[in-house]
Scaffold this motif. Sequence first.
Motif, PDB file in Angstrom:
ATOM      1  N   HIS A 106       0.858  -1.180   0.000  1.00 55.82           N
ATOM      2  CA  HIS A 106       0.000   0.000   0.000  1.00 55.82           C
ATOM      3  C   HIS A 106       0.897   1.233   0.000  1.00 55.82           C
ATOM      4  O   HIS A 106       1.944   1.242   0.641  1.00 55.82           O
ATOM      5  CB  HIS A 106      -0.852  -0.026   1.276  1.00 55.82           C
ATOM      6  N   ALA A 107       0.452   2.298  -0.708  1.00 59.34           N
ATOM      7  CA  ALA A 107       1.225   3.542  -0.733  1.00 59.34           C
ATOM      8  C   ALA A 107       0.291   4.731  -0.914  1.00 59.34           C
ATOM      9  O   ALA A 107      -0.776   4.610  -1.520  1.00 59.34           O
ATOM     10  CB  ALA A 107       2.243   3.512  -1.867  1.00 59.34           C
ATOM     11  N   GLU A 108       0.715   5.877  -0.370  1.00 55.53           N
ATOM     12  CA  GLU A 108      -0.028   7.125  -0.550  1.00 55.53           C
ATOM     13  C   GLU A 108       0.916   8.299  -0.355  1.00 55.53           C
ATOM     14  O   GLU A 108       1.991   8.155   0.214  1.00 55.53           O
ATOM     15  CB  GLU A 108      -1.227   7.233   0.413  1.00 55.53           C
ATOM     16  N   ILE A 109       0.505   9.436  -0.866  1.00 56.41           N
ATOM     17  CA  ILE A 109       1.160  10.707  -0.545  1.00 56.41           C
ATOM     18  C   ILE A 109       0.020  11.679  -0.297  1.00 56.41           C
ATOM     19  O   ILE A 109      -0.899  11.793  -1.114  1.00 56.41           O
ATOM     20  CB  ILE A 109       2.138  11.188  -1.640  1.00 56.41           C
ATOM     21  N   LYS A 110       0.052  12.317   0.879  1.00 56.19           N
ATOM     22  CA  LYS A 110      -1.117  13.095   1.282  1.00 56.19           C
ATOM     23  C   LYS A 110      -0.713  14.267   2.158  1.00 56.19           C
ATOM     24  O   LYS A 110       0.363  14.258   2.763  1.00 56.19           O
ATOM     25  CB  LYS A 110      -2.088  12.207   2.052  1.00 56.19           C
TER      26      LYS A 110
ATOM     27  N   GLU B 181       3.098  14.067   3.248  1.00 56.07           N
ATOM     28  CA  GLU B 181       3.914  12.952   3.688  1.00 56.07           C
ATOM     29  C   GLU B 181       3.607  11.704   2.875  1.00 56.07           C
ATOM     30  O   GLU B 181       2.509  11.548   2.351  1.00 56.07           O
ATOM     31  CB  GLU B 181       3.739  12.683   5.183  1.00 56.07           C
ATOM     32  N   ILE B 182       4.627  10.865   2.787  1.00 59.22           N
ATOM     33  CA  ILE B 182       4.449   9.575   2.130  1.00 59.22           C
ATOM     34  C   ILE B 182       4.112   8.535   3.196  1.00 59.22           C
ATOM     35  O   ILE B 182       4.541   8.632   4.338  1.00 59.22           O
ATOM     36  CB  ILE B 182       5.691   9.150   1.315  1.00 59.22           C
ATOM     37  N   VAL B 183       3.310   7.574   2.780  1.00 54.31           N
ATOM     38  CA  VAL B 183       2.919   6.453   3.633  1.00 54.31           C
ATOM     39  C   VAL B 183       3.066   5.208   2.772  1.00 54.31           C
ATOM     40  O   VAL B 183       2.612   5.196   1.621  1.00 54.31           O
ATOM     41  CB  VAL B 183       1.445   6.597   4.096  1.00 54.31           C
ATOM     42  N   TYR B 184       3.702   4.179   3.310  1.00 54.56           N
ATOM     43  CA  TYR B 184       3.841   2.953   2.525  1.00 54.56           C
ATOM     44  C   TYR B 184       4.043   1.764   3.449  1.00 54.56           C
ATOM     45  O   TYR B 184       4.494   1.910   4.587  1.00 54.56           O
ATOM     46  CB  TYR B 184       5.007   3.047   1.530  1.00 54.56           C
TER      47      TYR B 184
ATOM     48  N   HIS C 214       7.700  14.704   3.312  1.00 51.35           N
ATOM     49  CA  HIS C 214       7.919  14.237   4.678  1.00 51.35           C
ATOM     50  C   HIS C 214       7.507  12.779   4.842  1.00 51.35           C
ATOM     51  O   HIS C 214       6.738  12.247   4.055  1.00 51.35           O
ATOM     52  CB  HIS C 214       7.098  15.082   5.661  1.00 51.35           C
ATOM     53  N   ALA C 215       8.007  12.200   5.912  1.00 52.12           N
ATOM     54  CA  ALA C 215       7.564  10.887   6.373  1.00 52.12           C
ATOM     55  C   ALA C 215       7.555  10.947   7.893  1.00 52.12           C
ATOM     56  O   ALA C 215       8.487  11.487   8.490  1.00 52.12           O
ATOM     57  CB  ALA C 215       8.491   9.787   5.889  1.00 52.12           C
ATOM     58  N   THR C 216       6.503  10.441   8.495  1.00 50.58           N
ATOM     59  CA  THR C 216       6.453  10.334   9.955  1.00 50.58           C
ATOM     60  C   THR C 216       6.561   8.853  10.278  1.00 50.58           C
ATOM     61  O   THR C 216       5.771   8.041   9.782  1.00 50.58           O
ATOM     62  CB  THR C 216       5.166  10.944  10.538  1.00 50.58           C
ATOM     63  N   VAL C 217       7.572   8.512  11.088  1.00 47.69           N
ATOM     64  CA  VAL C 217       7.924   7.117  11.295  1.00 47.69           C
ATOM     65  C   VAL C 217       8.107   6.847  12.787  1.00 47.69           C
ATOM     66  O   VAL C 217       8.768   7.620  13.483  1.00 47.69           O
ATOM     67  CB  VAL C 217       9.242   6.780  10.548  1.00 47.69           C
ATOM     68  N   ASP C 218       7.564   5.736  13.249  1.00 48.24           N
ATOM     69  CA  ASP C 218       7.791   5.310  14.626  1.00 48.24           C
ATOM     70  C   ASP C 218       9.298   5.091  14.815  1.00 48.24           C
ATOM     71  O   ASP C 218       9.954   4.491  13.957  1.00 48.24           O
ATOM     72  CB  ASP C 218       7.025   4.006  14.888  1.00 48.24           C
ATOM     73  N   SER C 219       9.823   5.574  15.927  1.00 40.42           N
ATOM     74  CA  SER C 219      11.268   5.485  16.164  1.00 40.42           C
ATOM     75  C   SER C 219      11.769   4.047  16.220  1.00 40.42           C
ATOM     76  O   SER C 219      12.968   3.803  16.044  1.00 40.42           O
ATOM     77  CB  SER C 219      11.640   6.210  17.459  1.00 40.42           C
ATOM     78  N   GLU C 220      10.877   3.088  16.426  1.00 37.79           N
ATOM     79  CA  GLU C 220      11.283   1.679  16.470  1.00 37.79           C
ATOM     80  C   GLU C 220      11.200   0.990  15.108  1.00 37.79           C
ATOM     81  O   GLU C 220      11.596  -0.166  14.977  1.00 37.79           O
ATOM     82  CB  GLU C 220      10.436   0.934  17.496  1.00 37.79           C
ATOM     83  N   ASN C 221      10.710   1.692  14.090  1.00 36.80           N
ATOM     84  CA  ASN C 221      10.586   1.116  12.746  1.00 36.80           C
ATOM     85  C   ASN C 221      11.922   1.284  12.021  1.00 36.80           C
ATOM     86  O   ASN C 221      12.072   2.100  11.112  1.00 36.80           O
ATOM     87  CB  ASN C 221       9.438   1.786  11.986  1.00 36.80           C
TER      88      ASN C 221
END
Length: 176
Positions: free
Chosen positions: A77-81, A92-95, A128-135
Motif C-alpha cells: 500500500h502507498a499514498e502521498i497526502k 507525507e508519504i505512507v507505505y 515528509h515521512a512520519t515514522v515510529d522510532s522503532e521502525n
Amino acid sequence: MTPELRSERLALSAYVAADEALFVALFQDEAVGRWFGEGVQSAAEDRALFGRIFSLVYAEERFPVWAVRYEGRYVGHAEIKPSPESWLDGHEIVYGLSRESWGLGLGTELARLLTSYGHESLGLAEVHATVDSENTASLSVLKRLGYTQGRAIPEDNGRTTLLLTSRLPAPPPAGG
C-alpha cells in the motif's frame, strides 16, 4: 487523481474492489499493520478503511492512494497526502509492504518512487515521512534516500514519532 506509477520492478495503480481482501490481510499482519496509524485495528475497521478509499479519497480526489504490485502480485500500500498531524504543514508519504516482499529492496524502490512523485509531479520542495522510532527498516530506507531527521514527537502511548524530510536542493542564485 491517482495516476499509475512505475519503477524498475513496481507498478502502482488505484485500488479496485477486488483488492479488498489483500488490503485487509496486509493491514491485519502485525509485522506490517503495527506501523500504520494507531496500529493493527479490527478486520472490520480495515474493511471500512478500504471502503473510505473509494467513498471519500477517490470520490473527492483528496490524494493519491495506490495498490503496489510486484511481478503482477499485490505486495503493498502507498499514498502521498497532506499530513493529518497538526504540527506538520506539508505532504507525507505512507507505505507498507507485505512480509513476503521484504529483503528485496522494494521498500527503497517504493519510497524513492513516492518521493520523486512528490517533488517532480506535485512540485513539493519538501516531502515528509512520519515514522515510529522503532521502525528501523523504514528509517534505514528513508535515510538511504537522503531524508534528514527533524523533530521527535512523543506520543500519548509512550512511543516516539520521528519526522524525516526530503528537500529539493535550493536553486542556484540567478545571474550566477
